[in-house]
Design an enzyme around this catalytic site. Structure first.
Site, PDB file in Angstrom:
ATOM      1  N   LYS A 125       0.842  -1.210   0.000  1.00 11.21           N
ATOM      2  CA  LYS A 125       0.000   0.000   0.000  1.00 11.21           C
ATOM      3  C   LYS A 125       0.871   1.251   0.000  1.00 11.21           C
ATOM      4  O   LYS A 125       0.683   2.177  -0.796  1.00 11.21           O
ATOM      5  CB  LYS A 125      -0.919   0.040   1.219  1.00 11.21           C
ATOM      6  CG  LYS A 125      -1.570   1.411   1.450  1.00 11.21           C
ATOM      7  CD  LYS A 125      -2.425   1.436   2.689  1.00 11.21           C
ATOM      8  CE  LYS A 125      -1.721   1.633   3.962  1.00 11.21           C
ATOM      9  NZ  LYS A 125      -1.343   3.009   4.304  1.00 11.21           N
ATOM     10  N   ASN A 126       1.859   1.278   0.896  1.00  7.19           N
ATOM     11  CA  ASN A 126       2.658   2.492   1.086  1.00  7.19           C
ATOM     12  C   ASN A 126       3.673   2.738  -0.015  1.00  7.19           C
ATOM     13  O   ASN A 126       4.336   3.766  -0.040  1.00  7.19           O
ATOM     14  CB  ASN A 126       3.327   2.459   2.463  1.00  7.19           C
ATOM     15  CG  ASN A 126       2.285   2.616   3.554  1.00  7.19           C
ATOM     16  OD1 ASN A 126       1.136   2.958   3.283  1.00  7.19           O
ATOM     17  ND2 ASN A 126       2.670   2.355   4.783  1.00  7.19           N
ATOM     18  N   ARG A 181       0.385  14.916  12.841  1.00 12.41           N
ATOM     19  CA  ARG A 181       1.067  14.580  11.585  1.00 12.41           C
ATOM     20  C   ARG A 181       1.184  15.812  10.693  1.00 12.41           C
ATOM     21  O   ARG A 181       0.561  15.906   9.644  1.00 12.41           O
ATOM     22  CB  ARG A 181       0.347  13.454  10.872  1.00 12.41           C
ATOM     23  CG  ARG A 181       0.324  12.176  11.691  1.00 12.41           C
ATOM     24  CD  ARG A 181      -0.341  11.043  10.983  1.00 12.41           C
ATOM     25  NE  ARG A 181       0.459  10.516   9.893  1.00 12.41           N
ATOM     26  CZ  ARG A 181       0.046   9.518   9.100  1.00 12.41           C
ATOM     27  NH1 ARG A 181      -1.155   8.983   9.286  1.00 12.41           N
ATOM     28  NH2 ARG A 181       0.808   9.058   8.125  1.00 12.41           N
ATOM     29  N   ASP A 206       4.557   0.754  12.150  1.00 16.01           N
ATOM     30  CA  ASP A 206       3.330   0.127  11.636  1.00 16.01           C
ATOM     31  C   ASP A 206       3.172  -1.318  12.079  1.00 16.01           C
ATOM     32  O   ASP A 206       2.172  -1.950  11.750  1.00 16.01           O
ATOM     33  CB  ASP A 206       3.284   0.214  10.103  1.00 16.01           C
ATOM     34  CG  ASP A 206       3.173   1.655   9.612  1.00 16.01           C
ATOM     35  OD1 ASP A 206       3.418   1.884   8.420  1.00 16.01           O
ATOM     36  OD2 ASP A 206       2.863   2.537  10.431  1.00 16.01           O
ATOM     37  N   ARG A 236      -8.597  -0.626   4.599  1.00 18.23           N
ATOM     38  CA  ARG A 236      -7.761   0.423   4.016  1.00 18.23           C
ATOM     39  C   ARG A 236      -6.380  -0.099   3.649  1.00 18.23           C
ATOM     40  O   ARG A 236      -5.736   0.412   2.744  1.00 18.23           O
ATOM     41  CB  ARG A 236      -7.567   1.572   5.000  1.00 18.23           C
ATOM     42  CG  ARG A 236      -8.844   2.267   5.447  1.00 18.23           C
ATOM     43  CD  ARG A 236      -8.475   3.468   6.265  1.00 18.23           C
ATOM     44  NE  ARG A 236      -7.724   4.375   5.408  1.00 18.23           N
ATOM     45  CZ  ARG A 236      -7.896   5.680   5.439  1.00 18.23           C
ATOM     46  NH1 ARG A 236      -8.745   6.193   6.297  1.00 18.23           N
ATOM     47  NH2 ARG A 236      -7.215   6.472   4.637  1.00 18.23           N
ATOM     48  N   CYS A 252      -5.324  13.208  12.906  1.00 17.53           N
ATOM     49  CA  CYS A 252      -5.186  11.758  12.715  1.00 17.53           C
ATOM     50  C   CYS A 252      -5.143  11.112  14.090  1.00 17.53           C
ATOM     51  O   CYS A 252      -4.483  11.615  14.996  1.00 17.53           O
ATOM     52  CB  CYS A 252      -3.906  11.452  11.940  1.00 17.53           C
ATOM     53  SG  CYS A 252      -3.663   9.692  11.671  1.00 17.53           S
TER      54      CYS A 252
END
Ligand code: EPZ
Length: 416
Positions: free
Chosen positions: A17-18, A115, A301, A393, A110
């Site tokens: 995803k990133n 952030r 993460d 997500r 967030c």
């Protein structure tokens, strides 16, 4: 989900995803067609494709391949498109690079913590852009973009999307840009590789110093996104938690070194081949001390998932969060399942318990929801994870993948 089922078998890891998000944004840098493979089927990716479409690009998707042709682009990405996903901010760099201007809604709050994007904006300013924040939008304008030496390290270390954003603006600037204190994440390297395939001149990605020689124009390119190391890490913890043998295929072990080391310190065995890892779970973990850092350190993460693993076991573990110091929304929910965790500043002190019990819990963000699913895998009885849209997500079909390994998870539609 019903806990206590041993997982075993093989799972295929999806594209990252990133990595996919900034690479899709980078397709805005050329008028030509770009073809991106191994793009995961996630709601965040859908949001990015909506933004590209809104900016005028032609977007096609066929299973894991996305084709983008941004022949003409507009330069405004409004609030109602951007508010769904913070990573939308990474269209700023490509639009500034190509069109010398961009207006993007400023990302809001967030749950994982503060952030800001100050380092992104300082980078654009150093390239010669004027920055204005008006009515919740950030406007960047640069009749001319000139290469510069740009520091990219803040209070919590380097910034991943900040490095990506400035890199994407600098590839079409006049002259040489040096990004000092750049993020070294594999996703930054993957983006740089894609940019170089488009004709950019980026060197040093993956180190703290990236050198970019600006070019006049970029052309189309074809690229395969790297495997998702955080999805892989999450499945490694699932295997460890459920005490059996699980093989992860299409994973890159080099990107998971610190996750493997942490699991080995906790008493698990990891077998590695070129593109797969096998985790041999053996039930309860040993207590360990863990600190999150920027890559190649232990990834933030994966912090919540490790809290779920260390909740059941022997002794006292500590987990210190150095990237997003308040990123502990999962703790109160794990305590609802019987975990014994206290928070001291940015450290979770986890007193291992013999068992967790299933309970209704609430997901608050992407990785916290993964931690609750992992806790549910090992808990006695039934766990009900609410707001699973958070998990969709960033995890492609996580329930189906876990069920294929032997878990018992049911997705229930909630009215209203
Ligand atoms: C990326 O976010 C990831 N998102 C995040 O993953 C990940 O947690 C984070 O990097 C750190 O590894 C994507 O790639 C889409 P940062 P990013 O800028 O780039 C501070 C997930 O779960 N900072 O590297 O937004 C910031 O507040 C997500 O998949 C500034 O102070 O994170 C943080 O404390 C969540 N000023 C630290 O730096 C800035 O201008 C690192 O943030 C930018 C950041």
């Amino acid at each position: 989900m019903h806990g206590g089922h041993k997982l075993s078998g093989t799972v295929n890891i999806s594209g990252s995803k990133n990595s996919a998000l900034p690479i899709l944004a980078a397709t805005l840098l050329t008028k030509d067609e770009c073809v991106i493979h191994h793009v995961p089927d996630l709601s965040d990716v859908h949001f990015m494709l909506q933004i590209l479409d809104h900016l005028g690009a032609q977007v096609e998707r066929a299973s894991g391949t996305v084709t983008v042709k941004a022949e003409k682009v507009t330069t405004e990405a409004p609030y109602d498109v951007v508010r769904k996903m913070r990573a939308s901010v990474c269209v700023l760099g490509p639009l500034l690079g190509r069109e010398r201007e961009a207006t993007v809604s400023l990302p809001g709050g967030c749950v994982i913590g503060d952030r800001p994007i100050d380092l992104h904006l300082k980078g654009f300013e150093a390239l010669g852009a004027a920055i204005r924040v008006v009515g919740g939008d950030v406007k960047v304008l640069a009749p001319q973009l000139r290469g510069a030496v740009i520091p990219m390290t803040g209070k919590f270390g380097s910034t991943v999307l900040g490095t990506d954003n400035v890199m994407m603006a600098a590839v079409l600037a006049d002259g040489t840009t040096v990004i000092d204190g750049a993020a070294e994440e594999p996703e930054v390297v993957d983006l740089a590789n894609f940019l170089n395939k488009m004709g950019a001149k980026v060197e040093g990605a993956g180190s703290r110093r990236i050198i970019i020689e600006g070019v006049k124009e970029l052309h189309g390119a074809e690229h395969e996104v790297i495997p998702d190391r955080i999805e892989a890490g999450t499945f490694m913890v699932a295997a460890a938690i459920s005490g059996a043998e699980v093989k992860l295929r299409r994973a890159n072990p080099a990107h998971l070194a610190t996750v493997s080391q942490a699991l080995e310190r906790a008493g698990y065995r990891i077998q590695v081949t070129v593109n797969s890892l096998t985790v041999l779970g053996n039930g309860e973990p040993h207590s360990i001390e863990l600190t999150t850092e920027t890559y190649p350190g232990f990834p933030t993460d994966m912090q919540a998932q490790m809290c779920a693993l260390l909740s059941r076991g022997q002794g006292i573990s500590t987990v210190t969060e150095n990237i997003f110091p308040q990123r502990f929304m999962h703790v109160s929910e794990l305590k609802r399942m019987g975990a014994n965790i206290s928070l001291e500043n940015n450290t979770a002190i986890i007193n291992g318990v013999t068992a967790l019990s299933g309970a209704p819990v609430m997901a608050s963000d992407l990785r916290a929801s993964a931690a609750l699913v992992l806790a549910g895998l090992q808990a006695d009885g039934v766990t009900e994870v609410n707001r699973v849209y958070h998990i969709d997500r960033g995890y492609e079909m996580i329930d189906e993948k876990l069920n294929a390994l032997g878990a018992q998870i049911e997705r229930v539609k909630v009215k209203g």
